[in-house]
Design a protein around this motif. Structure first.
Motif, PDB file in Angstrom:
ATOM      1  N   TYR A  59       0.787  -1.228   0.000  1.00 45.39           N
ATOM      2  CA  TYR A  59       0.000   0.000   0.000  1.00 45.39           C
ATOM      3  C   TYR A  59       0.819   1.277   0.000  1.00 45.39           C
ATOM      4  O   TYR A  59       0.255   2.358   0.009  1.00 45.39           O
ATOM      5  N   GLY A  60       2.144   1.157   0.019  1.00 44.06           N
ATOM      6  CA  GLY A  60       2.919   2.393   0.119  1.00 44.06           C
ATOM      7  C   GLY A  60       4.276   2.338  -0.546  1.00 44.06           C
ATOM      8  O   GLY A  60       4.811   1.270  -0.851  1.00 44.06           O
ATOM      9  N   LEU A  61       4.805   3.545  -0.797  1.00 42.84           N
ATOM     10  CA  LEU A  61       6.168   3.710  -1.314  1.00 42.84           C
ATOM     11  C   LEU A  61       6.908   4.500  -0.237  1.00 42.84           C
ATOM     12  O   LEU A  61       6.378   5.498   0.252  1.00 42.84           O
ATOM     13  N   THR A  62       8.105   4.056   0.124  1.00 45.98           N
ATOM     14  CA  THR A  62       8.795   4.728   1.241  1.00 45.98           C
ATOM     15  C   THR A  62      10.125   5.324   0.777  1.00 45.98           C
ATOM     16  O   THR A  62      10.871   4.690   0.026  1.00 45.98           O
ATOM     17  N   TYR A  63      10.378   6.558   1.227  1.00 44.43           N
ATOM     18  CA  TYR A  63      11.602   7.279   0.852  1.00 44.43           C
ATOM     19  C   TYR A  63      12.377   7.688   2.097  1.00 44.43           C
ATOM     20  O   TYR A  63      11.785   7.959   3.140  1.00 44.43           O
ATOM     21  N   LYS A  64      13.706   7.743   1.910  1.00 47.02           N
ATOM     22  CA  LYS A  64      14.541   8.367   2.943  1.00 47.02           C
ATOM     23  C   LYS A  64      14.698   9.828   2.511  1.00 47.02           C
ATOM     24  O   LYS A  64      15.086  10.089   1.360  1.00 47.02           O
ATOM     25  N   CYS A  65      14.375  10.756   3.394  1.00 48.33           N
ATOM     26  CA  CYS A  65      14.400  12.182   3.032  1.00 48.33           C
ATOM     27  C   CYS A  65      15.125  12.992   4.102  1.00 48.33           C
ATOM     28  O   CYS A  65      15.265  12.547   5.239  1.00 48.33           O
ATOM     29  N   ILE A  66      15.506  14.204   3.703  1.00 46.92           N
ATOM     30  CA  ILE A  66      16.018  15.165   4.687  1.00 46.92           C
ATOM     31  C   ILE A  66      14.933  16.206   4.895  1.00 46.92           C
ATOM     32  O   ILE A  66      14.396  16.759   3.915  1.00 46.92           O
ATOM     33  N   ASP A  67      14.595  16.445   6.150  1.00 50.83           N
ATOM     34  CA  ASP A  67      13.649  17.524   6.450  1.00 50.83           C
ATOM     35  C   ASP A  67      14.433  18.827   6.334  1.00 50.83           C
ATOM     36  O   ASP A  67      15.340  19.094   7.137  1.00 50.83           O
ATOM     37  N   GLN A  68      14.099  19.623   5.316  1.00 53.68           N
ATOM     38  CA  GLN A  68      14.913  20.810   5.048  1.00 53.68           C
ATOM     39  C   GLN A  68      14.760  21.882   6.131  1.00 53.68           C
ATOM     40  O   GLN A  68      15.540  22.819   6.188  1.00 53.68           O
ATOM     41  N   ARG A  69      13.742  21.726   7.003  1.00 57.79           N
ATOM     42  CA  ARG A  69      13.581  22.736   8.062  1.00 57.79           C
ATOM     43  C   ARG A  69      14.649  22.600   9.137  1.00 57.79           C
ATOM     44  O   ARG A  69      15.077  23.566   9.724  1.00 57.79           O
ATOM     45  N   ASP A  70      15.031  21.332   9.444  1.00 57.15           N
ATOM     46  CA  ASP A  70      16.026  21.196  10.528  1.00 57.15           C
ATOM     47  C   ASP A  70      17.144  20.200  10.196  1.00 57.15           C
ATOM     48  O   ASP A  70      17.978  19.893  11.038  1.00 57.15           O
ATOM     49  N   GLY A  71      17.159  19.683   8.967  1.00 57.41           N
ATOM     50  CA  GLY A  71      18.253  18.803   8.544  1.00 57.41           C
ATOM     51  C   GLY A  71      18.154  17.369   9.060  1.00 57.41           C
ATOM     52  O   GLY A  71      19.087  16.583   8.861  1.00 57.41           O
ATOM     53  N   THR A  72      17.042  17.000   9.731  1.00 58.04           N
ATOM     54  CA  THR A  72      16.958  15.621  10.246  1.00 58.04           C
ATOM     55  C   THR A  72      16.581  14.652   9.127  1.00 58.04           C
ATOM     56  O   THR A  72      15.896  15.024   8.161  1.00 58.04           O
ATOM     57  N   LEU A  73      17.035  13.416   9.294  1.00 55.29           N
ATOM     58  CA  LEU A  73      16.654  12.364   8.346  1.00 55.29           C
ATOM     59  C   LEU A  73      15.295  11.826   8.745  1.00 55.29           C
ATOM     60  O   LEU A  73      15.040  11.586   9.933  1.00 55.29           O
ATOM     61  N   VAL A  74      14.423  11.632   7.767  1.00 58.72           N
ATOM     62  CA  VAL A  74      13.092  11.080   8.062  1.00 58.72           C
ATOM     63  C   VAL A  74      12.753  10.014   7.025  1.00 58.72           C
ATOM     64  O   VAL A  74      13.336   9.973   5.937  1.00 58.72           O
ATOM     65  N   ALA A  75      11.814   9.136   7.394  1.00 62.11           N
ATOM     66  CA  ALA A  75      11.259   8.187   6.419  1.00 62.11           C
ATOM     67  C   ALA A  75       9.890   8.738   6.039  1.00 62.11           C
ATOM     68  O   ALA A  75       9.081   9.081   6.910  1.00 62.11           O
ATOM     69  N   VAL A  76       9.649   8.871   4.730  1.00 54.04           N
ATOM     70  CA  VAL A  76       8.364   9.397   4.258  1.00 54.04           C
ATOM     71  C   VAL A  76       7.667   8.288   3.476  1.00 54.04           C
ATOM     72  O   VAL A  76       8.210   7.769   2.498  1.00 54.04           O
ATOM     73  N   LYS A  77       6.470   7.921   3.937  1.00 51.55           N
ATOM     74  CA  LYS A  77       5.726   6.842   3.280  1.00 51.55           C
ATOM     75  C   LYS A  77       4.554   7.457   2.514  1.00 51.55           C
ATOM     76  O   LYS A  77       3.738   8.175   3.095  1.00 51.55           O
ATOM     77  N   GLN A  78       4.499   7.162   1.239  1.00 44.61           N
ATOM     78  CA  GLN A  78       3.434   7.699   0.379  1.00 44.61           C
ATOM     79  C   GLN A  78       2.402   6.602   0.136  1.00 44.61           C
ATOM     80  O   GLN A  78       2.766   5.456  -0.171  1.00 44.61           O
TER      81      GLN A  78
END
Ligand code: ATP
Length: 280
Positions: free
Chosen positions: A40-59
């Motif tokens: 049901y989803g596609l998952t990306y490793k991303c950088i949150d540009q607001r504070d530079g933290t690494l996050v997992a984003v699931k679409q």
């Protein structure tokens, strides 16, 4: 008919084409890597540009429409109800171009599936006890909070600096909630859904999954007998285990009287670890 099926599958693949590295999701999350896809989803490793933290984003998979969006919303709400250092923390939920996205903390490290099948790690009985106690520490917390995970498999456990984390709450439910159906899992062998004891979400389901999870760990150390001439043998015959651990796994799998809940199993396994001198 075959042409229609081919066109439909082409259209779904086109709609589910993952975002490119360098794309920015939700005007904030810079895609670094596509981690993978589930039913049901596609998952990306991303950088949150607001504070530079690494996050997992699931679409939510666009081709699965509202159903995928609702599943992702439920996953987000469950993560929001949980607060445990070894479970991804909820960050944000947003909708962009009719797709829903869940943002959670990113866990670097290897899944137990990668460790066993790609890195060839082998685990003995004491390792299995040690890892299962770590798993139970999190699972008893989830159960105390009134939820069940319902997908405790080796690809959903990540090791980061020898510390165990549980991911993928996509199938998790409130205890007692009626389950719509048991989806067929892709990409990894799983027990048949007919072996599930009930159609309501309950702790027993997670305990049964933990029994299978432990067998995967223990089989990492199994050497097939070269003289076995292809005869099929049970796991009880193939694996060399202590009587106590064998009996515990049989209770988890419902071969012997099941545990009343995860806490009972946790205390019993902890006592066994103590007797065997397994360092926790
Ligand atoms: N919070 C996270 N941190 C790091 N990696 C993650 C995180 N959540 C998911 N992943 C990784 O992203 C990939 C895709 O995960 P996802 O949960 O979308 O699907 P799946 O587990 O492969 O399938 P399904 O959801 O059908 O069980 C997996 O490789 C998983 O290890």
């Amino acid at each position: 008919m075959r042409l229609f099926a081919a066109l439909a599958s082409f259209a779904a693949a086109w709609r589910d084409y993952p975002a490119e590295v360098g794309a920015v999701l939700g005007k904030r999350y810079l895609v670094q890597e596509w981690l993978g896809e589930g039913s049901y989803g596609l998952t990306y490793k991303c950088i949150d540009q607001r504070d530079g933290t690494l996050v997992a984003v699931k679409q939510a998979r666009p081709s699965k429409g509202n159903e995928a969006g609702k599943m992702l919303e439920r996953e987000a709400s469950i993560l929001q109800s949980l607060d445990h250092a070894q479970i991804p923390a909820f960050h944000h939920f947003f909708t962009e171009r009719r797709s829903d996205y869940l943002v959670m903390s990113y866990l670097s490290g290897d899944t137990l599936e990668d460790l066993i099948f790609e890195k060839g790690r082998r685990y003995a009985e004491d390792d299995c006890i040690h890892m299962t106690l770590q798993l139970l520490d999190i699972v008893t917390y989830i159960h105390e909070k009134g939820f069940v995970h319902l997908d405790l498999r080796i690809p959903n456990v990540i090791f980061q600096d020898e510390r165990l984390y549980i991911i993928d709450f996509g199938l998790a439910r409130r205890v007692g909630e009626t389950l719509p159906h048991q989806p067929v899992r892709r990409g990894f062998p799983h027990k048949p859904s007919s072996s599930r004891p009930s159609k309501d979400a309950e702790e027993q389901s997670d305990l049964q999954d933990i029994g299978h999870w432990m067998l995967f760990i223990l089989y990492s150390n199994y050497e097939p007998d070269p003289n076995a001439n292809g005869e099929e043998r049970s796991w009880q015959d193939e694996l060399t285990l202590s009587d106590e651990l064998r009996a515990m796994i049989e209770r988890l799998l419902g071969i012997q009287a099941p545990y009343s809940g995860s806490l009972e199993f946790f205390y019993e396994l902890k006592a066994l670890a103590h007797r065997k001198g397994v360092t926790l």
